[in-house]
Design a protein around this motif. Sequence first.
Motif, PDB file in Angstrom:
ATOM      1  N   GLU A  62       0.873  -1.245   0.056  1.00 35.44           N
ATOM      2  CA  GLU A  62       0.102  -0.084   0.016  1.00 35.44           C
ATOM      3  C   GLU A  62       0.902   1.139   0.100  1.00 35.44           C
ATOM      4  OE1 GLU A  62      -3.533  -0.260   0.517  1.00 35.44           O
ATOM      5  OE2 GLU A  62      -3.844   1.580   1.858  1.00 35.44           O
ATOM      6  N   GLU A  63       1.910   1.035   0.698  1.00 40.49           N
ATOM      7  CA  GLU A  63       2.844   2.396   0.848  1.00 40.49           C
ATOM      8  C   GLU A  63       4.408   1.686   1.194  1.00 40.49           C
ATOM      9  OE1 GLU A  63       1.666   4.880   3.911  1.00 40.49           O
ATOM     10  OE2 GLU A  63       3.663   5.922   4.095  1.00 40.49           O
ATOM     11  N   LEU A  64       5.275   2.342   0.539  1.00 42.82           N
ATOM     12  CA  LEU A  64       6.687   1.938   0.792  1.00 42.82           C
ATOM     13  C   LEU A  64       7.263   2.794   1.833  1.00 42.82           C
ATOM     14  CD1 LEU A  64       8.355   1.465  -2.513  1.00 42.82           C
ATOM     15  CD2 LEU A  64       6.974  -0.389  -1.163  1.00 42.82           C
ATOM     16  N   LEU A  65       8.006   2.352   2.843  1.00 44.18           N
ATOM     17  CA  LEU A  65       8.881   3.120   3.946  1.00 44.18           C
ATOM     18  C   LEU A  65      10.267   3.048   3.544  1.00 44.18           C
ATOM     19  CD1 LEU A  65       7.040   1.603   7.272  1.00 44.18           C
ATOM     20  CD2 LEU A  65       6.353   3.679   5.675  1.00 44.18           C
ATOM     21  N   LEU A  66      10.666   2.283   2.991  1.00 44.01           N
ATOM     22  CA  LEU A  66      12.215   2.017   2.558  1.00 44.01           C
ATOM     23  C   LEU A  66      12.176   1.292   1.241  1.00 44.01           C
ATOM     24  CD1 LEU A  66      14.486   0.507   5.201  1.00 44.01           C
ATOM     25  CD2 LEU A  66      14.729   2.809   4.336  1.00 44.01           C
ATOM     26  N   GLU A  67      13.242   1.786   0.435  1.00 46.33           N
ATOM     27  CA  GLU A  67      13.708   1.110  -0.990  1.00 46.33           C
ATOM     28  C   GLU A  67      14.981   0.379  -0.633  1.00 46.33           C
ATOM     29  OE1 GLU A  67      13.901   3.717  -4.189  1.00 46.33           O
ATOM     30  OE2 GLU A  67      11.601   3.900  -4.370  1.00 46.33           O
ATOM     31  N   VAL A  82      13.473  -3.338   0.655  1.00 47.90           N
ATOM     32  CA  VAL A  82      11.953  -3.007   0.607  1.00 47.90           C
ATOM     33  C   VAL A  82      11.269  -3.107   1.651  1.00 47.90           C
ATOM     34  CG1 VAL A  82       9.851  -2.745  -0.906  1.00 47.90           C
ATOM     35  CG2 VAL A  82      12.057  -2.778  -2.066  1.00 47.90           C
ATOM     36  N   LEU A  83      10.739  -2.170   2.378  1.00 46.03           N
ATOM     37  CA  LEU A  83       9.856  -2.161   3.528  1.00 46.03           C
ATOM     38  C   LEU A  83       8.416  -1.399   3.296  1.00 46.03           C
ATOM     39  CD1 LEU A  83       9.831  -2.948   6.904  1.00 46.03           C
ATOM     40  CD2 LEU A  83      10.508  -0.680   7.358  1.00 46.03           C
ATOM     41  N   SER A  84       7.538  -2.493   3.511  1.00 44.78           N
ATOM     42  CA  SER A  84       6.179  -2.069   2.830  1.00 44.78           C
ATOM     43  C   SER A  84       5.206  -2.010   4.010  1.00 44.78           C
ATOM     44  CB  SER A  84       5.740  -2.966   1.701  1.00 44.78           C
ATOM     45  OG  SER A  84       6.389  -3.259   1.066  1.00 44.78           O
ATOM     46  N   VAL A  85       4.095  -1.050   3.789  1.00 40.41           N
ATOM     47  CA  VAL A  85       2.914  -1.335   4.488  1.00 40.41           C
ATOM     48  C   VAL A  85       1.786  -1.767   3.651  1.00 40.41           C
ATOM     49  CG1 VAL A  85       1.209   0.187   5.860  1.00 40.41           C
ATOM     50  CG2 VAL A  85       3.293   1.225   5.555  1.00 40.41           C
ATOM     51  N   ALA A 111       9.698   8.416  12.020  1.00 45.12           N
ATOM     52  CA  ALA A 111      11.238   8.999  12.107  1.00 45.12           C
ATOM     53  C   ALA A 111      11.802   8.574  10.893  1.00 45.12           C
ATOM     54  CB  ALA A 111      11.966   8.269  13.427  1.00 45.12           C
ATOM     55  N   LEU A 112      11.277   7.329  10.288  1.00 47.51           N
ATOM     56  CA  LEU A 112      12.162   6.644   9.177  1.00 47.51           C
ATOM     57  C   LEU A 112      11.766   7.484   7.980  1.00 47.51           C
ATOM     58  CD1 LEU A 112      13.580   4.177   8.569  1.00 47.51           C
ATOM     59  CD2 LEU A 112      11.380   2.875   8.177  1.00 47.51           C
ATOM     60  N   CYS A 113      10.329   7.848   8.044  1.00 58.64           N
ATOM     61  CA  CYS A 113       9.733   8.300   6.807  1.00 58.64           C
ATOM     62  C   CYS A 113      10.606   9.790   6.705  1.00 58.64           C
ATOM     63  CB  CYS A 113       8.499   8.510   6.829  1.00 58.64           C
ATOM     64  SG  CYS A 113       7.722   7.003   6.756  1.00 58.64           S
ATOM     65  N   SER A 114      10.616  10.543   7.914  1.00 54.84           N
ATOM     66  CA  SER A 114      11.205  11.705   7.604  1.00 54.84           C
ATOM     67  C   SER A 114      12.591  11.687   7.333  1.00 54.84           C
ATOM     68  CB  SER A 114      11.120  12.627   9.027  1.00 54.84           C
ATOM     69  OG  SER A 114      11.568  12.018  10.217  1.00 54.84           O
ATOM     70  N   HIS A 115      13.366  10.770   7.812  1.00 62.23           N
ATOM     71  CA  HIS A 115      14.983  10.553   7.565  1.00 62.23           C
ATOM     72  C   HIS A 115      15.182  10.192   6.198  1.00 62.23           C
ATOM     73  CE1 HIS A 115      18.911   8.434   7.940  1.00 62.23           C
ATOM     74  NE2 HIS A 115      19.095   9.332   8.702  1.00 62.23           N
ATOM     75  N   THR A 116      14.400   9.236   5.539  1.00 63.82           N
ATOM     76  CA  THR A 116      14.484   8.673   4.413  1.00 63.82           C
ATOM     77  C   THR A 116      13.368   8.643   3.401  1.00 63.82           C
ATOM     78  OG1 THR A 116      16.115   7.006   5.476  1.00 63.82           O
ATOM     79  CG2 THR A 116      15.916   6.997   3.050  1.00 63.82           C
ATOM     80  N   PRO A 117      12.813   9.715   2.971  1.00 62.86           N
ATOM     81  CA  PRO A 117      11.702   9.860   2.312  1.00 62.86           C
ATOM     82  C   PRO A 117      11.640   9.018   1.006  1.00 62.86           C
ATOM     83  CG  PRO A 117      12.526  12.182   2.658  1.00 62.86           C
ATOM     84  CD  PRO A 117      13.517  11.084   3.023  1.00 62.86           C
ATOM     85  N   VAL A 118      10.517   8.408   0.626  1.00 65.27           N
ATOM     86  CA  VAL A 118      10.336   7.476  -0.415  1.00 65.27           C
ATOM     87  C   VAL A 118       9.408   8.128  -1.381  1.00 65.27           C
ATOM     88  CG1 VAL A 118       9.750   5.004  -1.205  1.00 65.27           C
ATOM     89  CG2 VAL A 118      11.148   5.445   0.948  1.00 65.27           C
ATOM     90  N   GLU A 119       9.427   7.989  -2.690  1.00 67.61           N
ATOM     91  CA  GLU A 119       8.587   8.393  -3.645  1.00 67.61           C
ATOM     92  C   GLU A 119       7.175   7.661  -3.340  1.00 67.61           C
ATOM     93  OE1 GLU A 119       8.251  10.341  -6.656  1.00 67.61           O
ATOM     94  OE2 GLU A 119       9.727  11.339  -5.233  1.00 67.61           O
TER      95      GLU A 119
END
Length: 267
Positions: A98-103, A107-110, A256-264
Amino acid sequence: MIGMVIRSATPNPTMTITVHPVLGLPLISPGDDLAALIVERIDLIDGDVLCVASSVWSKAKGYLRLLDQISPSDRAKAIAERTGEDPRFIQAVLDESEELLLEYPFVLSVLPYGHIGVRAGVDQSNVDGGRVILLPPDPMGAAAELRTTLEDLSGARIGVIVTDTCGRAFRRGQTGHAIGWSGVRAIRDFRGDTDLFGHTLQITEEAVVDECAGFANLVMGESNNGVPAVVIRGLPPWTGHDDLYWHEGEDLIRTALCSHTPVEPLR
Ligand code: GDP
Ligand code: MN
Ligand code: MN
């Protein structure tokens, strides 16, 4: 005296819990009746909690994809280039997410139902023929369906937990996690209970379904053990709630993860 205090936090301090592998299950293929295969191999009794690996539920239901039939997008190709994986596999992961948190470095996904998992929980192990195993699209529904069928076949009133092996924040090493459950509450709520010194517990909630999944995962093993179902027997009943996943904005690690490493965004 102390015994009495302990009893207030633990429903049954003398409880003995036993854990039973369901032995002799065959390799599971689409169309197999998992519930029937399980009750042929173990006598379920009231109060049992049956844990089943999500991988075999998915195999039985056909939640599988052939890599050869997947054409990777430019995004999947770009991610695969960085992670060193098959772009078709990454496409399967993106399709489940549904959403990627890391590439990167993985890959870390919701997932749509709230679970967050490495590679969206898509597995390349314990399956043959260039296929991948997807997580069940509705693990809560899977647990409910399996429970209803197992209860009908066995006559016992049980709980069911659908598990997957997952990594965790802060620590090395994977453990079993509950991704679906039925007939049990996800969380035992200790808030309002008193500790050994009479202090009122403010925030303690115990993720009992994950504790069960963790032990079941230990008995299942990974790789070639061939034990995708485990019965936990003798658990005292508990009360609580099913709000296992953080709501939007509550998960500090995710924020914290999303603000540190934003993903498209994915779509
Ligand atoms: P996951 O944790 O849900 O991803 O599942 P795993 O691939 O780690 O498998 C959990 C357990 O089930 C391991 O003991 C595997 O060997 C076993 N397993 C996986 N697929 C099958 C199957 O089709 N038949 C049997 N009997 N065991 C399986
Ligand atoms: Mn898995
Ligand atoms: Mn596993």
